[in-house]
Write a protein that holds these residues in place. Structure first.
Motif, PDB file in Angstrom:
ATOM      1  N   GLY A  32       0.749  -1.231   0.007  1.00  0.00           N
ATOM      2  CA  GLY A  32      -0.036   0.160   0.100  1.00  0.00           C
ATOM      3  C   GLY A  32       1.113   1.150   0.192  1.00  0.00           C
ATOM      4  N   ASP A  79      -0.298  -0.966  -4.735  1.00  0.00           N
ATOM      5  CA  ASP A  79      -1.964  -0.191  -4.375  1.00  0.00           C
ATOM      6  C   ASP A  79      -2.019   1.475  -3.879  1.00  0.00           C
ATOM      7  N   LYS A 125      -7.218   4.215  -6.692  1.00  0.00           N
ATOM      8  CA  LYS A 125      -9.175   3.825  -6.441  1.00  0.00           C
ATOM      9  C   LYS A 125      -9.343   5.629  -6.021  1.00  0.00           C
ATOM     10  N   SER A 129     -13.829  -1.038  -2.616  1.00  0.00           N
ATOM     11  CA  SER A 129     -12.880  -0.725  -1.328  1.00  0.00           C
ATOM     12  C   SER A 129     -14.890  -0.344  -0.674  1.00  0.00           C
ATOM     13  N   ALA A 167     -12.223  -7.079  -6.933  1.00  0.00           N
ATOM     14  CA  ALA A 167     -11.362  -6.937  -5.316  1.00  0.00           C
ATOM     15  C   ALA A 167     -12.747  -6.449  -3.957  1.00  0.00           C
ATOM     16  N   GLN A 169     -11.544  -4.113  -1.209  1.00  0.00           N
ATOM     17  CA  GLN A 169     -10.663  -4.063   0.207  1.00  0.00           C
ATOM     18  C   GLN A 169     -11.621  -3.167   0.913  1.00  0.00           C
ATOM     19  N   GLN A 220      -9.265  -7.855  -0.055  1.00  0.00           N
ATOM     20  CA  GLN A 220      -8.049  -7.345   0.306  1.00  0.00           C
ATOM     21  C   GLN A 220      -7.826  -5.774   1.925  1.00  0.00           C
ATOM     22  N   TYR A 250      -6.623  -3.890   4.357  1.00  0.00           N
ATOM     23  CA  TYR A 250      -6.054  -2.409   4.571  1.00  0.00           C
ATOM     24  C   TYR A 250      -5.989  -2.195   6.008  1.00  0.00           C
ATOM     25  N   VAL A 277      -3.078  -6.094   3.101  1.00  0.00           N
ATOM     26  CA  VAL A 277      -1.872  -4.556   2.334  1.00  0.00           C
ATOM     27  C   VAL A 277      -0.626  -4.224   3.219  1.00  0.00           C
TER      28      VAL A 277
END
Length: 313
Positions: A7, A44, A77, A150, A170, A172, A215, A217, A273
């Protein structure tokens, strides 16, 4: 495919409008090298990270290293607009905003395409058909290869997927041994404690069922269990730090690898991440996959119960 992700939010200096310097590019290059050493090939980004400077310094690293782009995958993103004088920060997944922000990201990253575009936050004013149209346009131009999201629930993904011609690949979310709402919601569905967690139950299951990679974070819990010193740690946090250190010693690895291995042990195939800019801590994550394979069920539950500070129901 289960993997580690680097990340890039910490790269590029401050969140101010001040331009980045050569030292920030050097820091980004060191982080990239450490990530590659740890076997990481997916990086990312987001258009807002450090006011665009995270992408910009990464773009300089790519420009200075011909051939690097072909060795890695990039995701970025869009969907959040930071506050400006007289305008509060807000979400914007309108067609024009998606096209504008992705093109700006590509320019900063100095690349013709991103492997994955993530829609950063749910926008209450977004028209799913309009979002799908913008994504389809970018894919037709070859600027985006896959789409993810996300911070979205199963229901939000389903409504969007109904309009898309490409699968969401995906999602996140914040997931770690510290931020366990995704896990607590799984076992507390028939308990009053369930109300203490806002995580939408069924989201993890939806992603598993539809082949959507989770994913995670914040996966290293901001260093809480591996050396960070909070002002007043709780007894659970202290006990968890000690347990992580003991398991790391048992496995001959780092505390970071234990934390990530705990996430990767979950059958959802979680991809953590890693957000640190410290090259040593990035390299310390390389054993996560091995730890995930070796960790016993009892050890996995011991980490969870210790971190929550009480037994599971």
């Amino acid at each position: 495919m289960q993997e580690l992700i680097y990340g890039c939010m910490g790269l590029g200096g401050s969140w101010s409008d001040e331009p980045h310097g050569s030292d920030h590019v050097d820091e980004a290059a060191a982080a990239v090298d450490a990530a590659l050493d740890a076997g990481i090939t997916l990086f990312d980004h987001a258009d807002i990270y450090r006011n665009g400077k995270s992408e910009a310094v990464f773009g300089e690293v790519l420009a200075a290293r011909p051939g690097l782009r072909d060795r890695i995958r990039l995701q970025t993103k869009c969907g959040i607009r930071l506050s400006e004088p007289g305008i509060p920060g807000h979400y914007d997944l309108s067609r024009d905003a998606i096209l504008e922000r992705v093109n700006a990201s590509l320019k900063r990253l100095r690349t013709d395409y991103v492997d994955i575009l993530l829609l950063h936050r749910p926008d209450p004013l977004a028209d799913p058909a309009e979002v799908a149209g913008a994504v389809g346009h970018l894919m037709a131009e070859g600027k985006v290869r896959q789409l993810g999201v996300s911070n979205m629930s199963a229901a939000q993904i389903e409504v969007l997927q109904d309009q898309l011609e490409t699968p969401v690949v995906a999602n996140q979310l914040e997931m770690s041994l510290l931020k366990r709402a995704w896990l607590e919601s799984h076992v507390l569905v028939n308990h009053s404690e369930h109300l203490d967690y806002s995580f939408p139950h069924g989201t993890v299951e939806h992603c598993i069922r539809n082949g959507i990679t989770l994913q995670a974070y914040g996966s290293l819990a901001r260093g809480l269990y591996t050396g960070a010193e909070p002002d007043s740690p709780s007894s659970a946090e202290t006990a968890t730090s000690e347990l992580v250190a003991r398991l790391a010693a048992d496995y001959g690895t780092s505390g970071e690898a234990v934390l990530l291995g705990w996430l990767m042990k979950h059958p959802a195939g979680i991809a953590p991440v890693i957000g640190t800019v410290n090259p040593g801590r990035i390299r310390a994550c390389r054993d996560a996959g091995r730890v995930a394979q070796a960790m016993t069920r009892a050890e996995w539950y011991q980490l969870w119960v210790t971190a929550r500070g009480s037994n599971i129901p």
